[in-house]
Design a protein around this motif. Structure first.
Motif, PDB file in Angstrom:
ATOM      1  N   LEU A 142     -38.540  69.634  36.398  1.00  0.00           N
ATOM      2  CA  LEU A 142     -38.599  70.984  36.968  1.00  0.00           C
ATOM      3  C   LEU A 142     -39.161  72.008  35.977  1.00  0.00           C
ATOM      4  O   LEU A 142     -39.956  72.873  36.354  1.00  0.00           O
ATOM      5  CB  LEU A 142     -37.219  71.412  37.448  1.00  0.00           C
ATOM      6  CG  LEU A 142     -36.697  70.639  38.657  1.00  0.00           C
ATOM      7  CD1 LEU A 142     -35.351  71.163  39.072  1.00  0.00           C
ATOM      8  CD2 LEU A 142     -37.664  70.717  39.805  1.00  0.00           C
ATOM      9  N   THR A 174     -42.729  73.785  36.748  1.00  0.00           N
ATOM     10  CA  THR A 174     -42.691  75.226  36.990  1.00  0.00           C
ATOM     11  C   THR A 174     -43.537  75.981  35.974  1.00  0.00           C
ATOM     12  O   THR A 174     -44.284  76.895  36.332  1.00  0.00           O
ATOM     13  CB  THR A 174     -41.236  75.730  36.933  1.00  0.00           C
ATOM     14  OG1 THR A 174     -40.462  75.000  37.878  1.00  0.00           O
ATOM     15  CG2 THR A 174     -41.152  77.192  37.255  1.00  0.00           C
ATOM     16  N   ARG A 182     -46.808  78.293  36.716  1.00  0.00           N
ATOM     17  CA  ARG A 182     -46.809  79.701  36.293  1.00  0.00           C
ATOM     18  C   ARG A 182     -47.978  80.003  35.364  1.00  0.00           C
ATOM     19  O   ARG A 182     -48.533  81.091  35.393  1.00  0.00           O
ATOM     20  CB  ARG A 182     -45.492  80.042  35.613  1.00  0.00           C
ATOM     21  CG  ARG A 182     -44.403  80.243  36.609  1.00  0.00           C
ATOM     22  CD  ARG A 182     -43.277  81.000  36.004  1.00  0.00           C
ATOM     23  NE  ARG A 182     -42.236  81.172  37.009  1.00  0.00           N
ATOM     24  CZ  ARG A 182     -41.083  81.713  36.768  1.00  0.00           C
ATOM     25  NH1 ARG A 182     -40.818  82.141  35.558  1.00  0.00           N
ATOM     26  NH2 ARG A 182     -40.194  81.851  37.715  1.00  0.00           N
ATOM     27  N   THR A 219     -51.060  80.385  37.675  1.00  0.00           N
ATOM     28  CA  THR A 219     -51.089  81.528  38.589  1.00  0.00           C
ATOM     29  C   THR A 219     -50.911  82.868  37.881  1.00  0.00           C
ATOM     30  O   THR A 219     -51.126  83.912  38.490  1.00  0.00           O
ATOM     31  CB  THR A 219     -49.979  81.388  39.650  1.00  0.00           C
ATOM     32  OG1 THR A 219     -48.711  81.313  39.008  1.00  0.00           O
ATOM     33  CG2 THR A 219     -50.199  80.154  40.496  1.00  0.00           C
ATOM     34  N   ARG A 226     -48.545  76.239  44.242  1.00  0.00           N
ATOM     35  CA  ARG A 226     -47.428  77.157  44.459  1.00  0.00           C
ATOM     36  C   ARG A 226     -46.173  76.628  43.785  1.00  0.00           C
ATOM     37  O   ARG A 226     -45.911  75.424  43.759  1.00  0.00           O
ATOM     38  CB  ARG A 226     -47.186  77.343  45.949  1.00  0.00           C
ATOM     39  CG  ARG A 226     -48.379  78.013  46.630  1.00  0.00           C
ATOM     40  CD  ARG A 226     -48.042  78.414  47.988  1.00  0.00           C
ATOM     41  NE  ARG A 226     -46.799  79.195  47.952  1.00  0.00           N
ATOM     42  CZ  ARG A 226     -46.479  80.080  48.836  1.00  0.00           C
ATOM     43  NH1 ARG A 226     -47.276  80.318  49.826  1.00  0.00           N
ATOM     44  NH2 ARG A 226     -45.340  80.721  48.760  1.00  0.00           N
ATOM     45  N   GLU A 227     -45.393  77.571  43.277  1.00  0.00           N
ATOM     46  CA  GLU A 227     -44.175  77.212  42.555  1.00  0.00           C
ATOM     47  C   GLU A 227     -43.138  76.585  43.479  1.00  0.00           C
ATOM     48  O   GLU A 227     -42.417  75.661  43.093  1.00  0.00           O
ATOM     49  CB  GLU A 227     -43.609  78.461  41.886  1.00  0.00           C
ATOM     50  CG  GLU A 227     -42.495  78.188  40.929  1.00  0.00           C
ATOM     51  CD  GLU A 227     -42.064  79.445  40.204  1.00  0.00           C
ATOM     52  OE1 GLU A 227     -40.973  79.419  39.645  1.00  0.00           O
ATOM     53  OE2 GLU A 227     -42.824  80.433  40.183  1.00  0.00           O
ATOM     54  N   GLU A 228     -43.063  77.080  44.716  1.00  0.00           N
ATOM     55  CA  GLU A 228     -42.094  76.542  45.669  1.00  0.00           C
ATOM     56  C   GLU A 228     -42.387  75.079  45.985  1.00  0.00           C
ATOM     57  O   GLU A 228     -41.480  74.253  46.097  1.00  0.00           O
ATOM     58  CB  GLU A 228     -42.098  77.362  46.971  1.00  0.00           C
ATOM     59  CG  GLU A 228     -41.616  78.780  46.812  1.00  0.00           C
ATOM     60  CD  GLU A 228     -42.724  79.730  46.378  1.00  0.00           C
ATOM     61  OE1 GLU A 228     -43.892  79.293  46.267  1.00  0.00           O
ATOM     62  OE2 GLU A 228     -42.406  80.906  46.122  1.00  0.00           O
ATOM     63  N   THR A 229     -43.655  74.761  46.133  1.00  0.00           N
ATOM     64  CA  THR A 229     -44.039  73.386  46.439  1.00  0.00           C
ATOM     65  C   THR A 229     -43.700  72.455  45.280  1.00  0.00           C
ATOM     66  O   THR A 229     -43.183  71.361  45.488  1.00  0.00           O
ATOM     67  CB  THR A 229     -45.547  73.304  46.738  1.00  0.00           C
ATOM     68  OG1 THR A 229     -45.876  74.299  47.708  1.00  0.00           O
ATOM     69  CG2 THR A 229     -45.933  71.948  47.266  1.00  0.00           C
ATOM     70  N   THR A 230     -43.962  72.913  44.068  1.00  0.00           N
ATOM     71  CA  THR A 230     -43.647  72.063  42.922  1.00  0.00           C
ATOM     72  C   THR A 230     -42.142  71.856  42.777  1.00  0.00           C
ATOM     73  O   THR A 230     -41.705  70.775  42.393  1.00  0.00           O
ATOM     74  CB  THR A 230     -44.207  72.667  41.620  1.00  0.00           C
ATOM     75  OG1 THR A 230     -43.679  73.972  41.445  1.00  0.00           O
ATOM     76  CG2 THR A 230     -45.703  72.700  41.632  1.00  0.00           C
ATOM     77  N   LEU A 231     -41.360  72.890  43.086  1.00  0.00           N
ATOM     78  CA  LEU A 231     -39.903  72.726  43.026  1.00  0.00           C
ATOM     79  C   LEU A 231     -39.415  71.712  44.050  1.00  0.00           C
ATOM     80  O   LEU A 231     -38.575  70.870  43.747  1.00  0.00           O
ATOM     81  CB  LEU A 231     -39.207  74.077  43.235  1.00  0.00           C
ATOM     82  CG  LEU A 231     -39.242  75.030  42.055  1.00  0.00           C
ATOM     83  CD1 LEU A 231     -38.617  76.356  42.431  1.00  0.00           C
ATOM     84  CD2 LEU A 231     -38.545  74.436  40.873  1.00  0.00           C
ATOM     85  N   ILE A 232     -39.943  71.803  45.240  1.00  0.00           N
ATOM     86  CA  ILE A 232     -39.515  70.850  46.291  1.00  0.00           C
ATOM     87  C   ILE A 232     -39.928  69.433  45.923  1.00  0.00           C
ATOM     88  O   ILE A 232     -39.134  68.495  46.042  1.00  0.00           O
ATOM     89  CB  ILE A 232     -40.100  71.261  47.670  1.00  0.00           C
ATOM     90  CG1 ILE A 232     -39.428  72.540  48.146  1.00  0.00           C
ATOM     91  CG2 ILE A 232     -39.930  70.147  48.690  1.00  0.00           C
ATOM     92  CD1 ILE A 232     -40.031  73.135  49.387  1.00  0.00           C
TER      93      ILE A 232
END
Length: 174
Positions: A73, A77, A81, A84, A163-169
């Motif tokens: 993670l 993340t 970051r 982006t 996208r950060e959300e996609t990498t977290l999921i």
């Protein structure tokens, strides 16, 4: 009426048979009927304190899970970051090549994970000092290898997605 009387007589005989079977049961205690097999659980190691033994077996697994979760993670993340963020534009203006930038990210992530592992092992020394003292060199090499593997995996995930959300999921799922 004679047919009904014969059916009723037959049912009455059947009920008498069932009643006699129920009355012939020797166990009248409900606990014995509900749980006919009695079990007794004893520790494998005898009369020792099982809390210390259990933590000896669980500690390496917990350390690896923490390194895996944090490594994947954190690296994913930070990689997203960096891509982006507006500061990423400075990498194009400076003479820093992509290999040294990626290597710097890798080393920073591994150092964070090694600091986490070190704090866990310092706490572990208080719990079971005898187990960790003799194997600290092997332990350090294994932790470095595990941290490197999961950081590289996290960096790979971070480069795949924008996208950060996609990498977290994806990181949590993996």
């Amino acid at each position: 009426l004679e047919g009904d009387v014969s059916v009723i007589t037959h049912l009455q005989d059947a009920l008498q048979d069932v009643l006699s079977d129920v009355n012939s049961v020797k166990a009248q205690n409900v606990g014995i009927i509900a749980k006919p097999i009695q079990t007794r659980i004893e520790p494998v190691l005898g009369n020792t304190d099982t809390r210390g033994v259990t933590i000896n077996y669980l500690f390496p697994t917990l350390v690896v899970i923490l390194l895996m979760f944090s490594g994947i993670l954190l690296a994913a993340t930070l990689e997203v970051r960096e891509k982006t963020d507006k500061v990423h534009f400075k990498n194009f203006l400076t003479p820093t090549n992509q290999l040294s930038f990626t290597l710097g990210n890798f080393i920073a992530n591994v150092l964070v994970l090694l600091a986490q592992a070190l704090s866990l092992f310092i706490a572990g020394l208080f719990l079971f000092a005898k187990s960790l003292v003799g194997v600290w060199v092997d332990l350090a090499l294994v932790v470095l290898l595990i941290a490197s593997t999961f950081v590289l995996l996290g960096m790979f995930i971070g480069t795949l997605f924008r996208r950060e959300e996609t990498t977290l999921i994806v990181g949590i799922t993996l």
